[in-house]
Design a protein around this motif. Structure first.
Motif, PDB file in Angstrom:
ATOM      1  N   VAL A  77      14.051  -9.783   4.922  1.00 24.08           N
ATOM      2  CA  VAL A  77      13.291  -9.245   4.915  1.00 24.08           C
ATOM      3  C   VAL A  77      11.941  -9.735   5.613  1.00 24.08           C
ATOM      4  O   VAL A  77      10.578  -9.056   6.143  1.00 24.08           O
ATOM      5  CB  VAL A  77      12.823  -9.978   3.126  1.00 24.08           C
ATOM      6  CG1 VAL A  77      11.043  -9.436   2.747  1.00 24.08           C
ATOM      7  CG2 VAL A  77      13.336  -8.831   2.000  1.00 24.08           C
ATOM      8  N   ILE A 134       8.447  -3.608  -0.428  1.00 23.51           N
ATOM      9  CA  ILE A 134      10.019  -3.600   0.084  1.00 23.51           C
ATOM     10  C   ILE A 134       9.868  -3.815  -1.473  1.00 23.51           C
ATOM     11  O   ILE A 134       9.681  -4.331  -2.205  1.00 23.51           O
ATOM     12  CB  ILE A 134      10.255  -5.030   0.702  1.00 23.51           C
ATOM     13  CG1 ILE A 134       8.683  -4.874   1.971  1.00 23.51           C
ATOM     14  CG2 ILE A 134      11.743  -5.013   0.368  1.00 23.51           C
ATOM     15  CD1 ILE A 134       9.864  -6.041   2.730  1.00 23.51           C
ATOM     16  N   PRO A 178      14.158  -5.336  -3.393  1.00 24.50           N
ATOM     17  CA  PRO A 178      15.144  -5.827  -3.120  1.00 24.50           C
ATOM     18  C   PRO A 178      15.779  -5.769  -4.449  1.00 24.50           C
ATOM     19  O   PRO A 178      15.512  -4.789  -5.485  1.00 24.50           O
ATOM     20  CB  PRO A 178      14.866  -7.060  -3.351  1.00 24.50           C
ATOM     21  CG  PRO A 178      13.405  -7.447  -3.343  1.00 24.50           C
ATOM     22  CD  PRO A 178      12.679  -6.057  -3.790  1.00 24.50           C
TER      23      PRO A 178
END
Length: 457
Positions: A41, A87, A89
């Protein structure tokens, strides 16, 4: 004292590095969650613009944006990368959505997937279209097929069985409503039986009639006899069973045809062309036919066997061509399935939409499974190593393909699932004569129910 301090200063970092290396090899999921995910990331956030520019995914800014940049910052106007979303995860990687810049398409991003993988330090990058103008990047942090762990949440349902894990960390679901018939090829010890085991145990918990033709004297399907509505263990029994299935299919078509006798008061919702459009109280139970070692049905030694073979192959072709609308589905398994088996083999294979190819002994066998639907997948199937049982290449007539691997399922657990769900076997009167007799499982008791008493006269 100085030596101890020096040892502690050197030993601490070395222990951390060694532990991380061990975790990366032995416990990749734990390593990814603790080390790999933060690093990947961070790389993505730090190098996003430069990486998009290097991959050719940036475009010139609009005229108004260029004027605003020059007026406010007086710096050089740089190309604009695709707009990045949040993002997300997960335990195997993370997902991020990109909005196309003007003039871009899905193929542009997919062509750069390998470069994005190296730039952001992940195992693989997969691209899929979400909606017009938006694509989703699915980044996988490690090789999920090395040690298969199925996702906790899988979209299952009637005639939908999650049987394996795809290389993009999503579940491969065998959906008989979408892909009615399938062909499963694989050499000995390639994992073909494990794939079949998952299918049977998954369907056993659903109100589906299971029919099995196991030409290896039934050794593959015998543990599931308590759940099978009609097993056949040799070509002779298969020759008796297949005409019954064809007759059942014809009866179901007659039922559909009767419903299609459209009267003036019939609503549009009651008009149907398959069993799924019938009311639930009139709908026949779906039937899934498993054929293990299909080549045994084609091999003949005498003229009489040849006539029987032609009749069985004709019945299988009819079931493959017409069975979907009648709620009858085929899963054909074997080590090799080509034109050399005899008349009708190629025609039957053409009706089997779903293809699963495990490790095979030669390239010709892989071409039989995938060559006519996804030619580029043939080499991927030939590259499967013997050290990875259960690994396969799956494809369909859309031309798409991917690698999957079936998790381990013991034969005892699969047989126990079939025994526990035997009551779910639907009643199909045509298959009643073929219903196997299963010995009841003895119930162990710790001792006699009542204390013994002596008999006195």
């Amino acid at each position: 004292m100085t030596d101890l301090v020096t040892l502690a200063e050197l030993g601490g970092p070395l222990a951390v590095i060694g532990g991380a290396a061990y975790a990366r090899h032995a416990h990749p999921a734990a390593y990814w969650s603790t080390v790999g995910l933060p690093l990947s990331v961070a790389r993505l956030l730090a190098s996003y613009s430069s990486t998009m520019d290097a991959c050719g995914l940036t475009v010139e800014p609009s005229r108004w944006r260029a004027l605003a940049v020059r007026a406010t910052t007086r710096r050089e106007v740089r190309p604009v990368p695709p707009r990045r979303g949040v993002i997300r995860p997960n335990s195997t990687g993370f997902r991020v959505r990109l909005r196309h810049a003007p003039g871009q398409e899905l193929a542009d991003v997919a062509a750069s997937a390998e470069r994005l993988r190296h730039a952001w330090g992940v195992h693989a990058v997969y691209v899929r279209d979400v909606k017009p103008g938006v694509v989703e990047l699915r980044l996988v942090g490690y090789d999920v097929l090395r040690k298969v762990r199925m996702p906790r949440r899988v979209d299952s349902g009637l005639l939908r069985v999650p049987v394996a894990l795809r290389e993009d960390a999503t579940a491969f679901v065998r959906d008989y409503r979408a892909v009615p018939h399938g062909l499963v090829l694989g050499a000995t010890l390639s994992g073909k039986s494990m794939y079949l085991r998952h299918l049977v145990s998954g369907l056993a918990t659903q109100p589906v009639a299971l029919v099995g033709i196991g030409c290896k004297r039934g050794v593959e399907l015998a543990p599931f006899a308590s759940r099978l509505s009609a097993p056949a263990t040799d070509p002779d029994e298969a020759a008796e069973l297949l005409p019954v299935l064809v007759k059942e299919m014809e009866d179901r078509y007659d039922l559909i045809k009767a419903r299609q006798g459209i009267a003036s008061g019939t609503t549009d919702e009651e008009i149907t062309s398959d069993v799924w459009g019938l009311p639930k109280d009139e709908r026949s139970a779906p039937i899934v036919l498993f054929v293990d070692e299909v080549a045994e049905l084609f091999l003949v030694a005498t003229r009489k066997d040849e006539e029987r073979r032609d009749e069985m192959v004709t019945h299988l072709i009819r079931l493959a061509q017409l069975g979907r609308a009648a709620g009858i589905y085929l899963e054909v398994c074997g080590q090799r399935f080509g034109a050399e088996l005899g008349k009708g083999a190629t025609m039957l294979r053409a009706q089997l939409t779903g293809r699963v190819c495990h490790r095979v002994n030669d390239e010709a066998s892989a071409k039989m499974a995938l060559g006519d639907i996804a030619p580029e997948a043939v080499m991927a199937a030939c590259a499967i190593a013997s050290e990875l049982p259960g690994l396969a290449v799956v494809g369909d007539t859309s031309g798409g393909w991917s690698r999957i691997r079936t998790p381990y399922l013991s034969l005892a657990d699969a047989a126990a699932t079939c025994r526990e769900s035997a009551r779910l076997s639907p009643d199909v009167p045509a298959l009643a004569p073929f219903q196997p007799y299963v010995l009841p499982v003895p119930v162990e008791t710790s001792g006699p129910a009542t204390a013994p008493r002596p008999v006195t006269e």
